[in-house]
Design a protein around this motif. Sequence first.
Motif, mmCIF file in Angstrom:
data_model
loop_
_atom_site.group_PDB
_atom_site.id
_atom_site.type_symbol
_atom_site.label_atom_id
_atom_site.label_comp_id
_atom_site.label_asym_id
_atom_site.label_seq_id
_atom_site.Cartn_x
_atom_site.Cartn_y
_atom_site.Cartn_z
ATOM 1 N N LEU A 77 19.442 25.298 -45.378
ATOM 2 C CA LEU A 77 18.288 24.869 -44.990
ATOM 3 C C LEU A 77 17.959 24.697 -43.395
ATOM 4 O O LEU A 77 17.264 24.918 -42.876
ATOM 5 N N LEU A 78 19.298 24.271 -42.826
ATOM 6 C CA LEU A 78 18.994 23.787 -41.411
ATOM 7 C C LEU A 78 18.850 25.110 -40.706
ATOM 8 O O LEU A 78 18.135 25.284 -39.639
ATOM 9 N N TYR A 79 19.433 26.129 -41.142
ATOM 10 C CA TYR A 79 19.381 27.342 -40.242
ATOM 11 C C TYR A 79 18.254 28.150 -40.670
ATOM 12 O O TYR A 79 17.608 28.774 -39.789
ATOM 13 N N LEU A 80 17.827 28.077 -41.785
ATOM 14 C CA LEU A 80 16.520 28.758 -42.047
ATOM 15 C C LEU A 80 15.290 28.276 -41.276
ATOM 16 O O LEU A 80 14.346 28.826 -41.013
ATOM 17 N N MET A 81 15.532 26.821 -41.072
ATOM 18 C CA MET A 81 14.481 26.295 -40.275
ATOM 19 C C MET A 81 14.589 26.360 -38.607
ATOM 20 O O MET A 81 13.725 25.651 -38.242
ATOM 21 N N GLY A 82 15.620 27.174 -38.342
ATOM 22 C CA GLY A 82 15.783 27.221 -36.979
ATOM 23 C C GLY A 82 16.401 26.022 -36.021
ATOM 24 O O GLY A 82 16.015 26.030 -34.981
#
Length: 281
Positions: free
Chosen positions: A69-74
Amino acid sequence: MSYVKPSDLAVRMIDAGAQKSFMSTRDTMIRAYMGGAILGLAAAFAITITAQTGSALVGAMLFPVGFVLLYLMGFDLLTGVFTLVPLALLDKRRGVTVKSMFRNWGLVFLGNFLGAFTVAVLMAIYYTTGFATPPDEVGVALMEIGHGRTVGYAEYGAAGMLTLFVRAILCNWMVSTGVVAAMMSDSVSGKVIGMWLPIMLFFYMGFEHSIVNMFLFPVALLMGGDFTVLDYLIWNEIPTVLGNLIGGLTFVGLTIYITHRRTRPSRELPTKEEKVQTASL
């Protein structure tokens, strides 16, 4: 699922490193803060599952939800920028300097810590009913982790420090593989699969991740864990940060950069005449 070939992947990694080096202080801090906070919540989630089910495997299988989630949200983690930003420096990208690299690392470290510590405070309140009761079973498990992975290492002296350091190296080998795996695909499903596998591996194996530890140890201390802040810094956080740097940069960043960005010329196939000469020797 779309697949990005390794030579293009190397360029994407360098581009990402350069972009992070140039990012404003405000945006770097916000993204790092949220990265640390979400990863802290994922750690709390995984340890809750492990404590309640008695299965560390189930906890490890579900922990990657936070990382994904954190990487998909940048958002950003220190372990990721350890691997990416130096590549932009090695590739001599215009404007990327040693100073800008350390600036990025310092801001991401601070942002990650503030985010993880915020979650540590909130979860300590949750585990103790506002500090009015003793910690619940998950809180007790967290305090045991804090004690075992600080004082537990210290009991073995140099051997304990070496073990901690090696676990940190192995950790960011896997975590940075997850960071890079997100760039191997242009589809959400491809990114999720690529990230999930190495992150599950690192968590189940009990490797040392500096950002996860920014949640684990402060929350244990807030609930009365049997170790000190100095124990945490010397016998976990500082060696873990250094091991994470070496693991991610050496086994992921540099290996991909050297072989896919600075590829050596391929060996030529021998001609028929050369084969005959070789066979006659």
